[in-house]
Design a protein around this motif. Structure first.
Motif, short mmCIF file in Angstrom:
data_model
loop_
_atom_site.label_atom_id
_atom_site.label_comp_id
_atom_site.label_asym_id
_atom_site.label_seq_id
_atom_site.Cartn_x
_atom_site.Cartn_y
_atom_site.Cartn_z
N ASN A 1 0.55 -0.82 -0.07
CA ASN A 1 0.49 0.35 0.10
C ASN A 1 1.13 1.56 -0.36
N TYR A 2 1.88 1.28 0.88
CA TYR A 2 2.85 2.32 0.97
C TYR A 2 3.49 2.95 -0.62
N HIS A 3 4.09 1.42 -1.55
CA HIS A 3 4.40 1.37 -2.40
C HIS A 3 3.84 2.17 -3.73
N THR A 4 2.28 1.48 -3.47
CA THR A 4 1.37 1.88 -3.95
C THR A 4 0.69 3.38 -4.05
N LEU A 5 0.74 3.81 -2.50
CA LEU A 5 0.47 5.11 -2.42
C LEU A 5 1.52 6.22 -3.06
#
Length: 162
Positions: free
Chosen positions: A5-9
């Motif tokens: 989720n961090y990388h996607t965000l």
């Protein structure tokens, strides 16, 4: 899961920032350039130009409205060149043209930032320098951010042109 989720965000924020930075810079230049064709804007830039040791000579060659129109055409052209970066991934020459527009914008913003020092207007009620007046000081201070945006779009455009 949180790492994904961090990388996607982060990836989405990077993409969004690129779009907003390029579109915003192009829009500001095109809009302000179009305004140069009005008497309001032509007379508004007059004190900036006539007090500048770098540009005051231009009024010896051009009328106030003539110079404003020339500057407006220059700003619109730069804005369009920067906007070409949206298609640079498909056609590398557009990346080079966009980088040129960004470089010209950077030079222009350096020129406008010089007006802070050449145009009278330090706020006397606050003791003068370094207290910026609303105009020209605070009005021109935003050009530091626009200079940064033009440097960023130049680098991004050159990367896409490779």
């Amino acid at each position: 899961m949180a790492l994904l989720n961090y990388h996607t965000l982060r990836r989405r924020l990077v993409v969004a920032s690129k779009v907003v930075m390029r579109f915003g810079l192009a829009l500001v230049l095109i809009w302000i350039g179009a305004m140069k064709y009005t008497e309001y804007e032509a007379s508004g830039i007059k004190p900036l130009v006539e007090n500048s040791p770098l540009m005051s000579w231009l009024y010896d060659i051009f009328s106030v409205s003539g110079f404003a129109a020339l500057l407006g055409a220059f700003e619109i052209t730069i804005g369009v060149l920067i906007a070409l970066g949206f298609a640079a991934g498909r056609l590398p020459v557009l990346g080079k043209l966009s980088a040129l527009g960004s470089a010209l914008a950077g030079l222009m913003f350096l020129g406008t930032l010089s007006f802070i020092f050449s145009t009278p207007g330090w706020e006397p009620s606050l003791g003068g320098f370094p207290a910026l007046s609303v105009a020209p000081g605070q009005f021109l201070l935003k050009d530091i951010v626009l200079l940064g945006a033009s440097l960023w779009t130049a680098a991004d455009s050159l990367e896409m042109a490779r």
